[in-house]
Scaffold this active site. Structure first.
Site, PDB file in Angstrom:
ATOM      1  N   GLY A  44       0.833  -1.191   0.000  1.00 60.04           N
ATOM      2  CA  GLY A  44       0.000   0.000   0.000  1.00 60.04           C
ATOM      3  C   GLY A  44       0.871   1.245   0.000  1.00 60.04           C
ATOM      4  CD  GLN A  49       3.185   5.840   2.742  1.00 58.56           C
ATOM      5  OE1 GLN A  49       2.250   5.298   2.174  1.00 58.56           O
ATOM      6  NE2 GLN A  49       4.124   5.168   3.378  1.00 58.56           N
ATOM      7  CB  CYS A  91       4.636   2.286   7.558  1.00 55.37           C
ATOM      8  SG  CYS A  91       4.257   3.802   6.667  1.00 55.37           S
ATOM      9  CG  LEU A  92       6.325   1.076   1.555  1.00 58.20           C
ATOM     10  CD1 LEU A  92       5.811   1.388   0.159  1.00 58.20           C
ATOM     11  CD2 LEU A  92       7.451   0.050   1.508  1.00 58.20           C
ATOM     12  CG  HIS A 133      -0.989   1.353   7.133  1.00 56.41           C
ATOM     13  ND1 HIS A 133      -0.079   1.054   8.133  1.00 56.41           N
ATOM     14  CD2 HIS A 133      -0.320   2.160   6.256  1.00 56.41           C
ATOM     15  CE1 HIS A 133       1.063   1.673   7.875  1.00 56.41           C
ATOM     16  NE2 HIS A 133       0.952   2.338   6.735  1.00 56.41           N
ATOM     17  CD  GLU A 134      -1.162   2.556   2.663  1.00 54.82           C
ATOM     18  OE1 GLU A 134      -0.747   3.719   2.608  1.00 54.82           O
ATOM     19  OE2 GLU A 134      -0.446   1.584   2.989  1.00 54.82           O
ATOM     20  CG  HIS A 137      -0.092   6.929   5.372  1.00 54.21           C
ATOM     21  ND1 HIS A 137       0.992   7.443   6.045  1.00 54.21           N
ATOM     22  CD2 HIS A 137       0.190   5.617   5.160  1.00 54.21           C
ATOM     23  CE1 HIS A 137       1.884   6.472   6.228  1.00 54.21           C
ATOM     24  NE2 HIS A 137       1.420   5.356   5.702  1.00 54.21           N
TER      25      HIS A 137
HETATM   26 NI    NI Z   1       2.273   3.494   5.666  1.00 50.13          NI
END
Ligand code: NI
Length: 175
Positions: A44, A49, A91-92, A133-134, A137
Site C-alpha cells: 500500500g 508518502q 510502513c514504507l 493503514h493507508e 496516512h
Molecule cells: Ni504506511
C-alpha cells in the site's frame, strides 16, 4: 517514479486535501505510485508518502502479477468496520520497522476511481489492514501512533534515531 518520504517528514503528519480533478493526469500519477510501491515491495502507498498531500492511496495485497489486485482509492470514506485483528504492521515510511497493531478484521469503504466514479471495496485480514493503514496516512496519522505500550517501546529508539538523522540532514548543504 516517486521518492518515498520517511518519518519524520512533516508531509506525513498533515491532513490531506480532497481531490477535485479527475482524469488522465490523476490516472498517470496513480500509475507512478504503483511503480513506486512495487519497487519498494509494499502492499500500500498513500499520496502523502510521495510528498503529495491529497486524498489518494493505492493497495495491492494479491500475490499475483499486477494489475491483478490493484485498487486506487480517491477521497475514500469508511462505511463500516467489524471484528478485530492483532498482527504485525509496517510502513514504507518507516523502513525495517514492524509492530503488532490492533485493527478491525473487516472493513468496507467507498471511494472514487481516477475518473471520479464511486465504488465500494471490502477487505478482510491483510486487505482490511492495508485499507485502514493507508486511510490513516490521509489524516496525518502514522502507524506508530496508538500502539500498545509494549509494542511502542520496541520502536522508540529507532524513531528517535530517525529524528536525529533528519535533523542532521537538514543542517547540511546539499549540492
Ligand atoms: Ni504506511
Amino acid at each position: 517514479m516517486f521518492t518515498i518520504r520517511t518519518y519524520p517528514d512533516p508531509v506525513l503528519m498533515r491532513v490531506a486535501e480532497p481531490v477535485t480533478e479527475f482524469g488522465p493526469k490523476l490516472a498517470h500519477m496513480v500509475e507512478e505510485m504503483f511503480l513506486t510501491m512495487y519497487q519498494a515491495r509494499g502492499v500500500g502507498l498513500a499520496a502523502p508518502q510521495v510528498g503529495i498531500s491529497k486524498r489518494i492511496y493505492i493497495i495491492n495485497v494479491e500475490e499475483d502479477q499486477p494489475p491483478e489486485g490493484e485498487i486506487a482509492l480517491i477521497n475514500p470514506e469508511v462505511i463500516s468496520v467489524e471484528g478485530e485483528q492483532y498482527s504485525d504492521e509496517g510502513c514504507l515510511s518507516f523502513p525495517g520497522m514492524f509492530a503488532k497493531k490492533r485493527r478491525p478484521l473487516r472493513a468496507t469503504l467507498r471511494a472514487q476511481d481516477v475518473n471520479g466514479e464511486w465504488f465500494e471495496v471490502t477487505g478482510e485480514g491483510l486487505k482490511a489492514r492495508a485499507l485502514l493503514h493507508e486511510l490513516d496516512h490521509l489524516d496525518g496519522k502514522v502507524f506508530v501512533q496508538d500502539l500498545e505500550p509494549v509494542e511502542f517501546v520496541k520502536l522508540r529508539k529507532k524513531l528517535e534515531q530517525m529524528k536525529r538523522e533528519a535533523k542532521r540532514a537538514k543542517g547540511k548543504v546539499r549540492a
